[in-house]
Write a protein that holds these residues in place. Structure first.
Motif, mmCIF file in Angstrom:
data_model
loop_
_atom_site.group_PDB
_atom_site.id
_atom_site.type_symbol
_atom_site.label_atom_id
_atom_site.label_comp_id
_atom_site.label_asym_id
_atom_site.label_seq_id
_atom_site.Cartn_x
_atom_site.Cartn_y
_atom_site.Cartn_z
ATOM 1 N N LYS A 27 0.788 -1.176 0.149
ATOM 2 C CA LYS A 27 0.077 0.041 -0.112
ATOM 3 C C LYS A 27 0.837 1.340 -0.025
ATOM 4 C CE LYS A 27 -4.017 -2.296 2.403
ATOM 5 N NZ LYS A 27 -4.770 -2.236 3.502
ATOM 6 N N ASN A 47 -6.689 4.418 -0.007
ATOM 7 C CA ASN A 47 -6.387 3.557 1.279
ATOM 8 C C ASN A 47 -6.665 4.695 2.389
ATOM 9 O OD1 ASN A 47 -5.521 0.421 1.125
ATOM 10 N ND2 ASN A 47 -4.489 1.548 -0.726
ATOM 11 N N LYS A 70 -3.791 -1.744 -4.182
ATOM 12 C CA LYS A 70 -2.456 -2.033 -3.809
ATOM 13 C C LYS A 70 -1.633 -2.173 -5.094
ATOM 14 C CE LYS A 70 -3.699 -6.960 -2.979
ATOM 15 N NZ LYS A 70 -5.011 -6.869 -3.335
#
Length: 200
Positions: free
Chosen positions: A36, A70, A78
């Motif tokens: 991430k 995120n 990701k």
């Protein structure tokens, strides 16, 4: 008459004062991140060339999208979801997505290949741009596109139709059965996919 030496890229991380932080670097000097893009320091993310995960404008922008998703959207995007893709604006241009042919040969996959010289494509002839080729790799068992390389006119645009099918996780038959507009270079993509052969 000319010699080009390309020794790779080096991040400008040595003048950031990272030795005074908890941010770790990998053996090549890139900032270490997880999927991430979080660094080893709490609350710090690394985007763009400094993380060694793309080094292109489009991958740097995607880095931003991953971090923003995120942080603010609770959307667990990701880096590992990203399919390798790039274009080099040489003459003719080189565009590539996914797996390379040498990787396919080393894999245990049952791989098919489709190949067509640009000199056999009517639109390329019409435009006087017949250097290059289109190469597409397909997994024979799953019918999924593994990768593609286009060297030739408009390859940087054409290759997106294949990339989008890869992202959609759809079989190559979605394109091989499609009707593309004539006269374009893209219209040969279905023809190439209808004439796949085993990669020897």
């Amino acid at each position: 008459t000319h010699l080009l030496v390309a020794t790779g890229r080096r991040p400008n991380s040595d003048n950031l004062g990272l030795e005074n932080t908890d941010i770790e670097l990998n053996e090549r000097g890139y900032i270490s991140t997880n999927d991430k893009l979080q660094t080893t320091a709490n609350g710090v993310w690394a985007l763009g060339d400094v993380n060694g995960k793309g080094a292109f404008t489009h991958t740097a922008y995607n880095d931003f999208e991953i971090v923003a998703a995120n942080l603010f959207d609770k959307d667990p995007r990701k880096v590992s979801d990203r399919i390798l893709n790039y274009a080099l604006y040489t003459d003719p241009s080189l565009s590539h997505i996914g797996m390379y042919e040498h990787e396919a040969r080393k894999s245990d996959r049952n791989v098919l290949i489709g190949y067509r010289e640009m000199s056999r494509i009517a639109r390329a002839k019409e435009r006087g741009e017949t250097q290059g080729f289109i190469k597409i790799l397909v997994d024979a068992d799953t019918q999924k596109i593994l990768g593609a390389t286009i060297v030739g006119i408009d390859g940087d645009e054409i290759i997106h139709s294949l990339l989008d099918i890869m992202y959609a996780d759809q079989p190559y038959t979605v394109i091989s059965r499609a009707v593309h507009i004539h006269p374009t270079i893209s219209e040969l993509i279905p023809t190439i996919l209808q004439n796949l052969e085993p990669l020897d």
